[in-house]
Every structure is written in C-alpha cells, then in structure tokens.
Design a protein around this motif. Structure first.
Motif, PDB file in Angstrom:
ATOM      1  N   ASN A  43      56.981 -10.249  58.153  1.00  0.00           N
ATOM      2  CA  ASN A  43      55.971 -10.848  59.006  1.00  0.00           C
ATOM      3  C   ASN A  43      56.426 -10.817  60.464  1.00  0.00           C
ATOM      4  OD1 ASN A  43      53.676 -12.297  59.713  1.00  0.00           O
ATOM      5  ND2 ASN A  43      54.049 -13.951  58.259  1.00  0.00           N
ATOM      6  N   SER A  44      55.487 -10.981  61.372  1.00  0.00           N
ATOM      7  CA  SER A  44      55.774 -10.894  62.798  1.00  0.00           C
ATOM      8  C   SER A  44      54.736 -11.694  63.582  1.00  0.00           C
ATOM      9  CB  SER A  44      55.739  -9.417  63.213  1.00  0.00           C
ATOM     10  OG  SER A  44      55.888  -9.269  64.595  1.00  0.00           O
ATOM     11  N   VAL A  45      55.064 -11.966  64.849  1.00  0.00           N
ATOM     12  CA  VAL A  45      54.130 -12.688  65.712  1.00  0.00           C
ATOM     13  C   VAL A  45      53.127 -11.771  66.400  1.00  0.00           C
ATOM     14  CG1 VAL A  45      55.739 -14.572  66.154  1.00  0.00           C
ATOM     15  CG2 VAL A  45      55.648 -12.651  67.735  1.00  0.00           C
ATOM     16  N   CYS A  46      53.287 -10.468  66.264  1.00  0.00           N
ATOM     17  CA  CYS A  46      52.450  -9.534  67.019  1.00  0.00           C
ATOM     18  C   CYS A  46      50.999  -9.532  66.537  1.00  0.00           C
ATOM     19  CB  CYS A  46      53.038  -8.128  66.943  1.00  0.00           C
ATOM     20  SG  CYS A  46      52.858  -7.373  65.336  1.00  0.00           S
ATOM     21  N   GLY A  47      50.155  -8.962  67.353  1.00  0.00           N
ATOM     22  CA  GLY A  47      48.730  -8.904  67.046  1.00  0.00           C
ATOM     23  C   GLY A  47      48.396  -8.111  65.805  1.00  0.00           C
ATOM     24  N   CYS A  48      49.153  -7.034  65.539  1.00  0.00           N
ATOM     25  CA  CYS A  48      48.836  -6.241  64.341  1.00  0.00           C
ATOM     26  C   CYS A  48      49.236  -6.977  63.067  1.00  0.00           C
ATOM     27  CB  CYS A  48      49.422  -4.838  64.411  1.00  0.00           C
ATOM     28  SG  CYS A  48      51.198  -4.701  64.486  1.00  0.00           S
ATOM     29  N   ALA A  49      50.185  -7.884  63.152  1.00  0.00           N
ATOM     30  CA  ALA A  49      50.503  -8.728  61.990  1.00  0.00           C
ATOM     31  C   ALA A  49      49.354  -9.687  61.730  1.00  0.00           C
ATOM     32  CB  ALA A  49      51.806  -9.490  62.209  1.00  0.00           C
ATOM     33  N   ALA A  50      48.841 -10.274  62.801  1.00  0.00           N
ATOM     34  CA  ALA A  50      47.751 -11.250  62.676  1.00  0.00           C
ATOM     35  C   ALA A  50      46.433 -10.584  62.278  1.00  0.00           C
ATOM     36  CB  ALA A  50      47.567 -11.999  63.989  1.00  0.00           C
ATOM     37  N   GLY A  51      46.149  -9.426  62.858  1.00  0.00           N
ATOM     38  CA  GLY A  51      44.855  -8.793  62.640  1.00  0.00           C
ATOM     39  C   GLY A  51      44.776  -7.874  61.447  1.00  0.00           C
ATOM     40  N   SER A  52      45.909  -7.293  61.041  1.00  0.00           N
ATOM     41  CA  SER A  52      45.879  -6.304  59.969  1.00  0.00           C
ATOM     42  C   SER A  52      46.845  -6.583  58.829  1.00  0.00           C
ATOM     43  CB  SER A  52      46.191  -4.910  60.529  1.00  0.00           C
ATOM     44  OG  SER A  52      45.250  -4.524  61.487  1.00  0.00           O
ATOM     45  N   ALA A  53      48.115  -6.833  59.143  1.00  0.00           N
ATOM     46  CA  ALA A  53      49.134  -6.927  58.090  1.00  0.00           C
ATOM     47  C   ALA A  53      48.903  -8.122  57.166  1.00  0.00           C
ATOM     48  CB  ALA A  53      50.529  -6.967  58.694  1.00  0.00           C
ATOM     49  N   ARG A  54      48.890  -9.333  57.733  1.00  0.00           N
ATOM     50  CA  ARG A  54      48.709 -10.518  56.878  1.00  0.00           C
ATOM     51  C   ARG A  54      47.351 -10.501  56.167  1.00  0.00           C
ATOM     52  NH1 ARG A  54      51.418 -12.976  61.332  1.00  0.00           N
ATOM     53  NH2 ARG A  54      49.509 -13.958  62.065  1.00  0.00           N
ATOM     54  N   PRO A  55      46.245 -10.281  56.893  1.00  0.00           N
ATOM     55  CA  PRO A  55      44.960 -10.230  56.183  1.00  0.00           C
ATOM     56  C   PRO A  55      44.896  -9.082  55.170  1.00  0.00           C
ATOM     57  CG  PRO A  55      44.597 -10.493  58.536  1.00  0.00           C
ATOM     58  CD  PRO A  55      46.057 -10.217  58.351  1.00  0.00           C
ATOM     59  N   GLY A  56      45.543  -7.972  55.493  1.00  0.00           N
ATOM     60  CA  GLY A  56      45.525  -6.817  54.590  1.00  0.00           C
ATOM     61  C   GLY A  56      46.247  -7.074  53.281  1.00  0.00           C
ATOM     62  N   VAL A  57      47.436  -7.689  53.347  1.00  0.00           N
ATOM     63  CA  VAL A  57      48.153  -7.960  52.092  1.00  0.00           C
ATOM     64  C   VAL A  57      47.422  -9.017  51.268  1.00  0.00           C
ATOM     65  CG1 VAL A  57      50.426  -7.208  52.874  1.00  0.00           C
ATOM     66  CG2 VAL A  57      49.825  -9.599  53.061  1.00  0.00           C
ATOM     67  N   ILE A  58      46.842  -9.999  51.929  1.00  0.00           N
ATOM     68  CA  ILE A  58      46.080 -11.021  51.205  1.00  0.00           C
ATOM     69  C   ILE A  58      44.882 -10.379  50.516  1.00  0.00           C
ATOM     70  CG2 ILE A  58      44.634 -13.072  51.473  1.00  0.00           C
ATOM     71  CD1 ILE A  58      46.651 -13.898  53.756  1.00  0.00           C
ATOM     72  N   LEU A  59      44.153  -9.561  51.248  1.00  0.00           N
ATOM     73  CA  LEU A  59      42.990  -8.875  50.687  1.00  0.00           C
ATOM     74  C   LEU A  59      43.400  -7.956  49.542  1.00  0.00           C
ATOM     75  CD1 LEU A  59      39.936  -8.479  51.081  1.00  0.00           C
ATOM     76  CD2 LEU A  59      40.474  -6.690  52.740  1.00  0.00           C
ATOM     77  N   SER A  60      44.561  -7.343  49.642  1.00  0.00           N
ATOM     78  CA  SER A  60      45.008  -6.391  48.615  1.00  0.00           C
ATOM     79  C   SER A  60      45.256  -7.046  47.267  1.00  0.00           C
ATOM     80  CB  SER A  60      46.280  -5.663  49.073  1.00  0.00           C
ATOM     81  OG  SER A  60      47.441  -6.469  48.947  1.00  0.00           O
ATOM     82  N   ILE A  61      45.590  -8.320  47.254  1.00  0.00           N
ATOM     83  CA  ILE A  61      45.874  -8.983  45.973  1.00  0.00           C
ATOM     84  C   ILE A  61      44.688  -9.768  45.430  1.00  0.00           C
ATOM     85  CG2 ILE A  61      48.364  -9.083  46.324  1.00  0.00           C
ATOM     86  CD1 ILE A  61      47.951 -12.091  47.094  1.00  0.00           C
ATOM     87  N   GLU A  62      43.708 -10.040  46.276  1.00  0.00           N
ATOM     88  CA  GLU A  62      42.537 -10.800  45.831  1.00  0.00           C
ATOM     89  C   GLU A  62      41.603  -9.885  45.061  1.00  0.00           C
ATOM     90  OE1 GLU A  62      41.032 -12.571  49.449  1.00  0.00           O
ATOM     91  OE2 GLU A  62      42.458 -14.227  49.289  1.00  0.00           O
ATOM     92  N   GLY A  63      41.442 -10.175  43.804  1.00  0.00           N
ATOM     93  CA  GLY A  63      40.534  -9.392  42.974  1.00  0.00           C
ATOM     94  C   GLY A  63      41.073  -8.035  42.571  1.00  0.00           C
TER      95      GLY A  63
END
Length: 137
Positions: A43-63
């Motif tokens: 994880n990181s404080v950068c914008g791509c972590a907030a906008g893509s990485a964290r939401p992307g991994v969460i979305l990848s496991i949901e459903g």
C-alpha cells in the motif's frame, strides 16, 4: 516515514475488507511462505494507490469465483522492515509502491508494479487480478 494519522485510514480501507495487516518482517515471512495462495498489496499514500490499487484489489475479490486464500497488506513508508522483507520476495522486480503480488505455495506467480497500476482504472486492475486468480487459485 508517514504519520500514523495519515496511514491508518488507508490501511483500514483494506483491513476492513479482510486483509491482514503485515506490519512486521516476521508476519510477512510467515504469510508469504504459507501453502496456498496469498495476495499481497504493498500500500502507499500516492494517488494511484487511492484511485486504482486499493479499490482494484477490493473489487477483484468481491463476487470473484476463484480468489486467493489469504489477503494481506503492508504499507510503504510506514511498515519499513515489513516492506523490506516483502520486497525480498519480489526479486527480480525493483521496489515499487503501490504494487500487488500473488503468491502460490510461497512462489511469486503474478505481479503488478506501479507502472501497471498508474493510469489504469480500478476495474482494469480487478480484471487483471481476477484472470490471475482463475489461473492460480
């Protein structure tokens, strides 16, 4: 090192979704050497972590049909020794944060470096990871 009050909400975004916080070197070693499949997001404080990485991994496991058995995270610039140990498991890739790695039986089988995350949507990250889950999980 980033201040705790800045980092903790970003950690919580993942831990509230079931990711285990690997905040020590020992926890990283134990997690990445487990049999089965383990997803690790540095994880990181950068914008791509907030906008893509964290939401992307969460979305990848949901459903998702197939998904990793273990979900883990550590934080660059905060969990210093833990991230250092995690990066030892990511050789030959250079340090990258954020980054997302999938391990199977302790072996790195899929890796997204920052340049694979930056400029890509959370949906694109999720799709990439779900394809890896189908292959390796």
């Amino acid at each position: 090192m980033y201040p705790e009050d800045v980092v903790m909400p970003m950690k919580a975004q993942l831990t509230q979704k079931g990711f285990i916080d690997l905040d020590t070197s020992e926890k990283v070693t134990e997690a990445l050497n487990k049999p089965g499949t383990t997803l690790l997001i540095i994880n990181s404080v950068c914008g791509c972590a907030a906008g893509s990485a964290r939401p992307g991994v969460i979305l990848s496991i949901e459903g998702a049909g197939k998904k990793p058995e273990f979900l883990t995270t550590t934080f660059a610039g905060f969990d210093i020794e833990a991230v250092k140990t995690a990066r030892e498991h990511l050789v030959p890739f250079p340090p990258s944060s954020p980054s997302i790695a999938l391990f199977k039986d302790g072996e790195l089988v899929h890796f997204l470096e920052r340049h694979h995350i930056e400029g890509h949507s959370a949906e694109m990250i999720a799709e990439n990871l779900q394809q890896a889950y189908e292959e390796f999980c």
